[in-house]
Structures are given as structure tokens and as C-alpha cells.
Design a protein around this motif. Structure first.
Motif, short mmCIF file in Angstrom:
data_model
loop_
_atom_site.label_atom_id
_atom_site.label_comp_id
_atom_site.label_asym_id
_atom_site.label_seq_id
_atom_site.Cartn_x
_atom_site.Cartn_y
_atom_site.Cartn_z
N PHE A 212 3.26 -15.53 18.82
CA PHE A 212 2.94 -14.41 17.95
C PHE A 212 1.63 -13.75 18.39
N LEU A 213 1.59 -12.43 18.37
CA LEU A 213 0.38 -11.68 18.69
C LEU A 213 0.34 -10.44 17.81
N LEU A 214 -0.70 -10.31 17.00
CA LEU A 214 -0.91 -9.12 16.18
C LEU A 214 -1.83 -8.20 16.96
N ARG A 215 -1.26 -7.11 17.50
CA ARG A 215 -1.99 -6.25 18.44
C ARG A 215 -2.24 -4.87 17.84
N LYS A 216 -3.45 -4.35 18.05
CA LYS A 216 -3.76 -3.00 17.61
C LYS A 216 -2.96 -2.01 18.43
N ALA A 217 -2.23 -1.12 17.74
CA ALA A 217 -1.38 -0.16 18.43
C ALA A 217 -1.95 1.24 18.42
N ALA A 218 -2.80 1.57 17.43
CA ALA A 218 -3.35 2.93 17.35
C ALA A 218 -4.63 2.91 16.54
N ASN A 219 -5.52 3.84 16.85
CA ASN A 219 -6.76 4.01 16.09
C ASN A 219 -6.59 5.01 14.96
N VAL A 220 -5.37 5.22 14.56
CA VAL A 220 -5.03 6.02 13.38
C VAL A 220 -4.20 5.13 12.47
N GLY A 221 -4.56 5.06 11.21
CA GLY A 221 -3.85 4.16 10.31
C GLY A 221 -3.26 4.88 9.12
N TYR A 222 -2.95 4.09 8.11
CA TYR A 222 -2.37 4.60 6.87
C TYR A 222 -3.18 4.05 5.71
N LYS A 223 -3.50 4.91 4.76
CA LYS A 223 -4.42 4.54 3.69
C LYS A 223 -3.75 3.98 2.46
N ASP A 224 -2.42 4.13 2.34
CA ASP A 224 -1.76 3.80 1.08
C ASP A 224 -0.47 3.05 1.33
N TYR A 225 -0.42 1.78 0.90
CA TYR A 225 0.77 0.95 1.07
C TYR A 225 2.00 1.60 0.44
N ASP A 226 1.83 2.18 -0.73
CA ASP A 226 2.97 2.75 -1.45
C ASP A 226 3.57 3.95 -0.74
N SER A 227 2.87 4.49 0.25
CA SER A 227 3.40 5.65 0.97
C SER A 227 4.21 5.27 2.19
N LEU A 228 4.21 3.99 2.59
CA LEU A 228 4.86 3.57 3.82
C LEU A 228 6.38 3.48 3.64
N VAL A 229 7.10 4.19 4.50
CA VAL A 229 8.56 4.22 4.44
C VAL A 229 9.10 4.26 5.86
#
Length: 430
Positions: A212-229
Motif C-alpha cells: 500500500f502507498l498513499l501518494r500525493k497526486a495533485a496540489n489542488v484538493g477538495y474542501k468539502d467531503y459532502d461535495s465529492l461524487v
């Protein structure tokens, strides 16, 4: 020799808008884009029509969470009650939840509770770390809180503390990341775990604890869990500067034409459209992004606390103002409206607007109203139409010299709008 003074001759023109391209609140628009809309659907795009009705199927007292189980049963949290298919099954804390399911076991976080609808058992998850956000993928549950990321035992989403030495295939697993800020959400998209922070996006690689490896993919993220679809393998969600779409490179901004402020969002999908209930710090708006046309539409000011989808039937539900609402259902009467772009015809002088023609299809009992406004002034009702059938409806308006001109259409009932045109005269540039 003296030449006679040139005489200014008016030039007539009929400007056409045929077909529509969605919402655009920016100063510059394209022909067919709309500057405002209410209760509009793009399901027949480029033809406009009202959104489909919604039906209230359950009234709650203090609803905070909504989930559709794998067997199609609705679950929700009302106050401190966890309710499955209309029956209270256990007690949880009040507040928002992160809920997912593993083979009939519904996991409820941050409460560390579960309900197994195969055995009708509700209980606590023992020896479990603190987790804010949960998802299920490849026979494991995965969760995160703060900077910590966790994986349950393989095949057992209720076990989180199994760490044999050396690690084996079914071991639990955990990791930390070093970037600042707390995790803001977790999702499976399309066949990979993605974990977000406000300023970063991570992806989980590997198929067992030893790799297992948790790797950073982008320096842009998402601020709200409820918005993820996730929609067909593409991740949608709310970032600091607007809605972004991620397909594997950099999350791309898709909401510049909304020209909004982005405070928080609760989102869902019917399998094709991204339904985003956005709070801009003052009011709520339910925006719909059609992934097949890349166009935005606005429905109304619905204040949703949660969305859920019965995926086998593409049935979308929302929890809003203590009501469970089923989309595309019921007999609701809907009033819809649109406002055109500001027409200047790219002519620097005065114009005289003389008439508006609207091509629309009105069913029985439908009503269509045509409004016009000049130079940012108020809208004036020019005509009310109740005829039926597909045709062009023309309304003569009081000629007015103006720099700009706008059209507003408002209708109730079954109406399809194909386009409209304006007849005008061009005057001098003075």
C-alpha cells in the motif's frame, strides 16, 4: 465642389437565438447562454424545459444523514435515531455522518457504529481508531481523520487493530501524510481510493498492506467531503475556488461561468448529472452540471443536507429541510424562468427593439409569459401566451431606443423552448 451631407439610414435586422447553452453569469457571454434561470432542466439540450417534479416521501424531525443500502432500502439519521427502511435500529450521536456498506454491514462514522441488515444487528465497532470519513473498496473499509489514514482487516470491516508481524495479506494498515491540513474526504473513483485535503489530492496504490502507498497526486484538493461524487470514473467536488473535475492529471475548474462564491456544498448524482447544493455565504442554490454537455443549469434554492442514489434504478433522493425528497417523481406544478444574455448586437450606437418572437411548444394548460428590459431597467410584461402546440409566438413591443436589451421568459406547465429572435432597427452611433 461641395458634397451633400450623408444621410443616416436605419438598418433593420432580426437577431436569432436558436438553442441554448446553459448558465453563464460572466460579463461576456456567447449566443444562447443565459444569465439567470430557475427550475430549468437541460435534459433536452439545446431545448429548454422545466425540471422534473419532486415528491416528499418522508417527513423527519431533525434529519442529518441519508443513505441507500445495497439492497435498495433507504436509511437515514433523524436526531439520534438510525433508521433503516422506516424502522429505528439504533442510537447514534446527532449530526452529520459518513456512511458506507460492506456486504450488508452499514458502517456509520464518526460514531463507530454498524448495522447488519442480514442479521438485524446494530452495535459498536470495537478497538476502532477515530475516523471522520469512510468508504469501502476491494473487501476492506478505509477511513481517515486529521493526517491519519486507515484500512480495516481484509474481509472484516469491523476489525481495525490486526497488525501481525510481518504483515500478511489480510492485515490492517495505517499511514500518515506530511502536508498541512486535515483530510476533508474520501471516495472510490473510479476503481481507486482518493483522499482529499483542502489543498491536496492523494491516491492509494497497491492491493495489500505490504505494498500500500498513499501518494500525493495533485496540489489542488477538495474542501468539502459532502461535495465529492464519482460519475462514470470522473471525480467531481468543491475546491477552494469552485467546482473541479478530476480524471487523473490535475483537477480542472469547471464552474467559472457560475461566477459564484464557494463556501460549502452537498452534492449527489443520478448517474449522469452532478447535483450541487451550493451555499455561497448568503443563500443556497441547487446547480446541476450535465456531464454529457458540460453545461450548468440552476434549479432552485433547495437546501440539501444529504443526497443518496439508488444506483440500479438511477433514482436520486435528497434530505432537505427535514424532508426526504425523491427526484423525478410526483405531480408538482413547476414555474420556470430564464433570462437572456444582454444583447448589444456589438453595435456601439442606439438600437430600437420592435418585436420578440419565441419558438416554443406548449402543452394543454401551459402558460408562457414574455418580458423585456432595456438598458438594465426593470422587466416589463409584454405578452401572456396560452395557445398550444409547437409554433413561433410573436409579440410586438413598444419601440424603445436603447444600448442593450434583454428577454425574460417565464412559464408554468409543460413547455419546451427552442429559441427566440428580436426584430430591431439600428440607428446612428450618436
Amino acid at each position: 465642389m461641395f458634397l451633400a451631407r450623408a444621410v443616416s439610414v436605419k438598418k433593420k435586422s432580426e437577431a436569432l437565438t436558436l438553442g441554448f447553452k446553459g448558465l453563464n453569469r460572466l460579463p461576456a457571454t456567447e449566443n444562447g447562454e443565459l444569465t439567470a434561470m430557475t427550475n430549468i432542466s437541460g435534459r433536452y439540450s439545446p431545448v429548454l424545459t422545466s425540471r422534473l417534479p419532486r415528491e416528499v416521501i418522508r417527513e423527519l424531525t431533525s434529519g442529518t444523514a441519508l443513505f441507500v443500502a445495497g439492497n435498495g432500502k433507504l436509511c437515514w439519521v433523524d436526531g439520534t435515531d438510525f433508521v433503516y427502511d422506516g424502522v429505528v435500529k439504533g442510537t447514534v450521536s446527532a449530526g452529520k455522518k459518513s456512511i458506507d456498506e460492506y456486504a450488508g454491514i452499514i458502517l456509520i462514522f464518526p460514531d463507530k457504529k454498524y448495522y447488519n441488515y442480514n442479521t438485524n444487528t446494530f452495535g459498536n465497532i470495537p478497538n476502532c481508531p477515530d475516523i471522520d470519513y469512510i468508504c469501502v473498496h476491494r473487501n476492506r473499509a478505509f477511513g481517515c481523520k486529521g493526517n491519519a489514514f486507515y484500512a480495516s482487516k481484509l474481509g472484516d470491516p469491523l476489525t481495525w487493530n490486526y497488525f501481525p508481524v510481518p504483515l500478511v495479506e489480510d492485515s490492517c494498515w495505517q499511514s500518515d501524510v506530511g502536508e498541512p491540513g486535515d483530510f476533508t474526504g474520501i471516495i472510490v473513483s473510479p476503481d481507486q481510493i482518493k483522499v482529499a485535503k483542502s489543498g491536496y489530492l492523494y491516491e492509494l496504490y497497491g492491493d495489500k498492506p505490504s505494498n500500500f502507498l498513499l501518494r500525493k497526486a495533485a496540489n489542488v484538493g477538495y474542501k468539502d467531503y459532502d461535495s465529492l461524487v464519482d460519475i462514470n470514473g470522473t471525480l467531481y467536488g468543491l475546491s477552494n475556488d469552485g467546482f473541479r473535475r478530476y480524471t487523473g492529471s490535475v483537477p480542472v475548474l469547471i464552474s467559472d461561468k457560475l461566477n459564484e462564491k464557494y463556501v460549502s456544498c452537498v452534492a449527489g448524482t443520478d448517474g449522469t448529472r452532478y447535483y450541487a447544493c451550493l451555499y455561497n455565504g448568503t443563500e443556497y442554490s441547487l446547480y446541476v452540471f450535465d456531464t454529457s454537455t458540460n453545461l450548468w443549469f440552476r434549479e432552485d434554492n433547495l437546501n440539501a443536507q444529504a443526497f443518496a442514489c439508488r444506483k440500479d434504478a438511477h433514482e436520486l433522493y435528497a434530505l432537505a429541510d427535514n424532508r426526504i425528497i425523491k427526484f423525478n417523481s410526483g405531480t408538482e406544478t413547476i414555474t420556470a424562468s430564464i433570462e437572456s444574455e444582454k444583447f448589444t448586437e456589438w453595435w456601439l450606437g442606439k438600437k430600437v427593439s420592435k418585436s420578440v418572437k419565441v419558438m416554443a411548444d406548449l402543452e394543454a394548460d401551459a402558460t408562457l409569459k414574455i418580458y423585456c428590459a432595456v438598458d438594465d431597467g426593470p422587466y416589463k410584461l409584454e405578452e401572456t401566451i396560452t395557445a398550444t402546440g409547437l409554433r413561433s409566438y410573436e409579440t410586438r413591443i413598444t419601440p424603445q431606443r436603447c444600448d442593450s436589451f434583454k428577454v425574460k421568459l417565464e412559464w408554468t406547465g409543460d413547455v419546451k423552448v427552442y429559441g427566440f429572435s428580436r426584430e430591431l432597427d439600428f440607428g446612428s452611433t450618436n
